[in-house]
Motif scaffolding. Structure first.
Motif, PDB file in Angstrom:
ATOM      1  N   THR A 129       0.851  -1.199   0.000  1.00 48.80           N
ATOM      2  CA  THR A 129       0.000   0.000   0.000  1.00 48.80           C
ATOM      3  C   THR A 129       0.881   1.243   0.000  1.00 48.80           C
ATOM      4  O   THR A 129       0.666   2.175  -0.779  1.00 48.80           O
ATOM      5  N   ALA A 173       2.847   1.655  -3.415  1.00 46.01           N
ATOM      6  CA  ALA A 173       1.997   2.171  -4.501  1.00 46.01           C
ATOM      7  C   ALA A 173       1.727   3.662  -4.299  1.00 46.01           C
ATOM      8  O   ALA A 173       1.855   4.465  -5.229  1.00 46.01           O
ATOM      9  N   THR A 216       1.281  -7.182  -5.763  1.00 45.26           N
ATOM     10  CA  THR A 216       0.134  -6.336  -5.400  1.00 45.26           C
ATOM     11  C   THR A 216       0.357  -4.880  -5.788  1.00 45.26           C
ATOM     12  O   THR A 216      -0.523  -4.240  -6.365  1.00 45.26           O
ATOM     13  N   TRP A 229      -1.638  -2.583  -8.571  1.00 44.10           N
ATOM     14  CA  TRP A 229      -2.278  -1.330  -8.143  1.00 44.10           C
ATOM     15  C   TRP A 229      -1.881  -0.192  -9.081  1.00 44.10           C
ATOM     16  O   TRP A 229      -2.712   0.560  -9.590  1.00 44.10           O
ATOM     17  N   ARG A 236      -3.220  -0.249 -12.647  1.00 44.13           N
ATOM     18  CA  ARG A 236      -4.615   0.182 -12.773  1.00 44.13           C
ATOM     19  C   ARG A 236      -4.765   1.673 -12.487  1.00 44.13           C
ATOM     20  O   ARG A 236      -5.602   2.352 -13.085  1.00 44.13           O
TER      21      ARG A 236
END
Ligand SMILES: Nc1ncnc2c1ncn2[C@@H]1O[C@H](COP(=O)(O)OP(=O)(O)OP(=O)(O)O)[C@@H](O)[C@H]1O
Ligand SMILES: [Mg+2]
Length: 138
Positions: free
Chosen positions: A41, A44, A67, A71, A74
């Motif tokens: 998280t 990103a 992951t 992220w 997209r």
């Protein structure tokens, strides 16, 4: 955590020592042998924040789950995404990216291991997110 909160956190980069903020080439890795602490998280959002500041940034994802890469792919097509999970491939991608980008933001796997070690040793800054639970703060 919403976008505004992340923005506030990364504004804190300006408070880092001058050489860090003025650096022209730097890799920042999110790393911790503990899983689920927010590495992907943060990776990103940091990559997107740097991109929004007009910096040349690439994301290097060394986690098989990829992951952070998914992220970014997209959310922001302007950021270059590279994936490598084996030590040799990680070194190769790092060398390639650092020739063209001011910042490489790297994500590492939650399980530790050779990939996490390799990317952490290559980075100028290793950011180690923790969950604020008693056992991790002692
Ligand atoms: N600052 C935060 N506040 C609240 N929830 C968060 C925060 N950062 C991440 N999360 C949530 O915590 C969970 C784990 O986050 P994330 O996948 O980024 O961790 P990770 O360290 O990359 O995990 P892994 O080791 O499995 O790769 C996700 O559901 C994510 O949405
Ligand atoms: Mg992750």
């Amino acid at each position: 955590m919403g976008g505004r909160d992340f923005h506030a956190v990364f504004q804190g980069l300006r408070g880092w020592p001058g050489w860090v903020y003025r650096a022209r080439k730097m890799m920042i890795v999110m790393t911790n042998t503990k899983g689920g602490v927010g590495k992907s998280t943060l990776a990103a959002h940091l990559a997107i924040w740097l991109f929004d500041q007009g910096r040349k940034v690439a994301l290097l994802d060394t986690d098989e789950q990829a992951t952070a890469a998914a992220w970014i792919e997209r959310a922001e097509k302007g950021i270059t995404v590279a994936k490598a999970t084996m030590v040799d491939a990680i070194r190769r991608e790092w060398k390639k990216l650092q020739a063209s980008y001011e910042f490489i933001v790297a994500d590492s796997p939650g399980s530790g291991g050779e990939a996490a070690q390799a990317i952490t040793l290559l980075a100028e800054i290793a950011h180690i997110p923790l969950r604020p639970k008693d056992p991790y703060l002692c």
